[in-house]
Design a protein around this motif. Structure first.
Motif, PDB file in Angstrom:
ATOM      1  N   TRP A  37      -0.318  -4.458  -6.828  1.00 12.21           N
ATOM      2  CA  TRP A  37      -0.508  -5.868  -6.489  1.00 12.21           C
ATOM      3  C   TRP A  37      -0.385  -6.740  -7.739  1.00 12.21           C
ATOM      4  O   TRP A  37       0.221  -7.805  -7.708  1.00 12.21           O
ATOM      5  CB  TRP A  37      -1.872  -6.054  -5.807  1.00 12.21           C
ATOM      6  CG  TRP A  37      -2.092  -7.473  -5.408  1.00 12.21           C
ATOM      7  CD1 TRP A  37      -1.705  -8.090  -4.238  1.00 12.21           C
ATOM      8  CD2 TRP A  37      -2.722  -8.496  -6.206  1.00 12.21           C
ATOM      9  NE1 TRP A  37      -2.051  -9.407  -4.259  1.00 12.21           N
ATOM     10  CE2 TRP A  37      -2.674  -9.683  -5.455  1.00 12.21           C
ATOM     11  CE3 TRP A  37      -3.317  -8.506  -7.468  1.00 12.21           C
ATOM     12  CZ2 TRP A  37      -3.200 -10.885  -5.921  1.00 12.21           C
ATOM     13  CZ3 TRP A  37      -3.830  -9.708  -7.955  1.00 12.21           C
ATOM     14  CH2 TRP A  37      -3.784 -10.873  -7.178  1.00 12.21           C
ATOM     15  N   ALA A  71       2.909   1.561  -3.262  1.00  5.75           N
ATOM     16  CA  ALA A  71       2.050   2.012  -4.361  1.00  5.75           C
ATOM     17  C   ALA A  71       1.819   3.519  -4.249  1.00  5.75           C
ATOM     18  O   ALA A  71       1.971   4.253  -5.229  1.00  5.75           O
ATOM     19  CB  ALA A  71       0.721   1.257  -4.346  1.00  5.75           C
ATOM     20  N   THR A 108       0.830  -1.210   0.000  1.00  6.55           N
ATOM     21  CA  THR A 108       0.000   0.000   0.000  1.00  6.55           C
ATOM     22  C   THR A 108       0.864   1.261   0.000  1.00  6.55           C
ATOM     23  O   THR A 108       0.674   2.167  -0.816  1.00  6.55           O
ATOM     24  CB  THR A 108      -0.917   0.026   1.256  1.00  6.55           C
ATOM     25  OG1 THR A 108      -1.601  -1.220   1.331  1.00  6.55           O
ATOM     26  CG2 THR A 108      -1.917   1.167   1.198  1.00  6.55           C
ATOM     27  N   TYR A 110      -3.258   0.577  -5.442  1.00 12.05           N
ATOM     28  CA  TYR A 110      -2.872  -0.663  -4.758  1.00 12.05           C
ATOM     29  C   TYR A 110      -3.073  -1.841  -5.704  1.00 12.05           C
ATOM     30  O   TYR A 110      -2.234  -2.726  -5.805  1.00 12.05           O
ATOM     31  CB  TYR A 110      -3.707  -0.878  -3.488  1.00 12.05           C
ATOM     32  CG  TYR A 110      -3.446  -2.234  -2.876  1.00 12.05           C
ATOM     33  CD1 TYR A 110      -2.344  -2.428  -2.036  1.00 12.05           C
ATOM     34  CD2 TYR A 110      -4.256  -3.330  -3.170  1.00 12.05           C
ATOM     35  CE1 TYR A 110      -2.070  -3.679  -1.503  1.00 12.05           C
ATOM     36  CE2 TYR A 110      -3.987  -4.591  -2.657  1.00 12.05           C
ATOM     37  CZ  TYR A 110      -2.896  -4.756  -1.824  1.00 12.05           C
ATOM     38  OH  TYR A 110      -2.621  -5.995  -1.312  1.00 12.05           O
TER      39      TYR A 110
END
Lengths: 114, 114
Positions: free
Chosen positions: A50, A39, A36, A46
């Motif tokens: 991911w 990012a 998080t 996020y």
């Protein structure tokens, strides 16, 4: 004279790629201990971060990050040895390229509009 | 063992980039003698190809292509000496990188899922 930098990208025969963005993301995860936060530091969602990590995990024989859940701080994410190794190899290739291509870079700079 | 290839991208301080796509486009223009034909051979729209060429012309001190209009064949587009030089420099840096980074590539291949 114009400043130029060099990025390298590793293209696998499957069409998948490991380039400067993914390496910077891994570095940010290592630094922040969180997908998080990493990012956010790259102005990336996020979900997008991911997805990059997930794709790296599929490309490589072993995962690039490890997550521990729970605990006082709500868990953390760290780079695995493979994650660290990919970063180091990337920078090493980039360094080699910079020194090996010095002559071409000088010629190249002269062609750039100043 | 997984096959890997290497792309390099030259990043200017202005944020502009010269990478494998633009080099391939220049090569296709040199081969076909036409932006239209080059764009088609790369499944790229004429407008997109033209934009790439236009940006290269703005980045570099001299244009990368020269067009002659009219004539029996309706004119043709050729690479200028600067266009040819950029292509040659790009491949030269890429070759240097391949040979200089050989050890890292071997280490890297071992980390790829087979």
């Amino acid at each position: 004279m114009a400043e130029i930098e060099l990025s390298i990208r590793i293209d696998l025969e499957t069409g998948e790629r490991i380039g400067p963005g993914r390496i910077a993301l891994l570095e940010a995860i290592g630094k922040t201990g969180s997908i998080t936060a990493a990012a956010a530091s790259m102005q990336m969602s996020y979900y997008r971060a991911w997805r990059h990590v997930d794709e790296l995990n599929r490309i490589l024989a072993k995962p690039v990050i490890a997550s521990s859940r729970g605990g006082g701080s709500g868990g953390s994410t760290t780079l695995t040895p493979v994650g660290e190794r990919i970063i180091a190899l990337y920078h090493s290739v980039q360094e080699h390229t910079r020194s090996a291509g010095r002559t071409e870079f000088q010629s190249f700079r002269k062609l750039i509009r100043s």
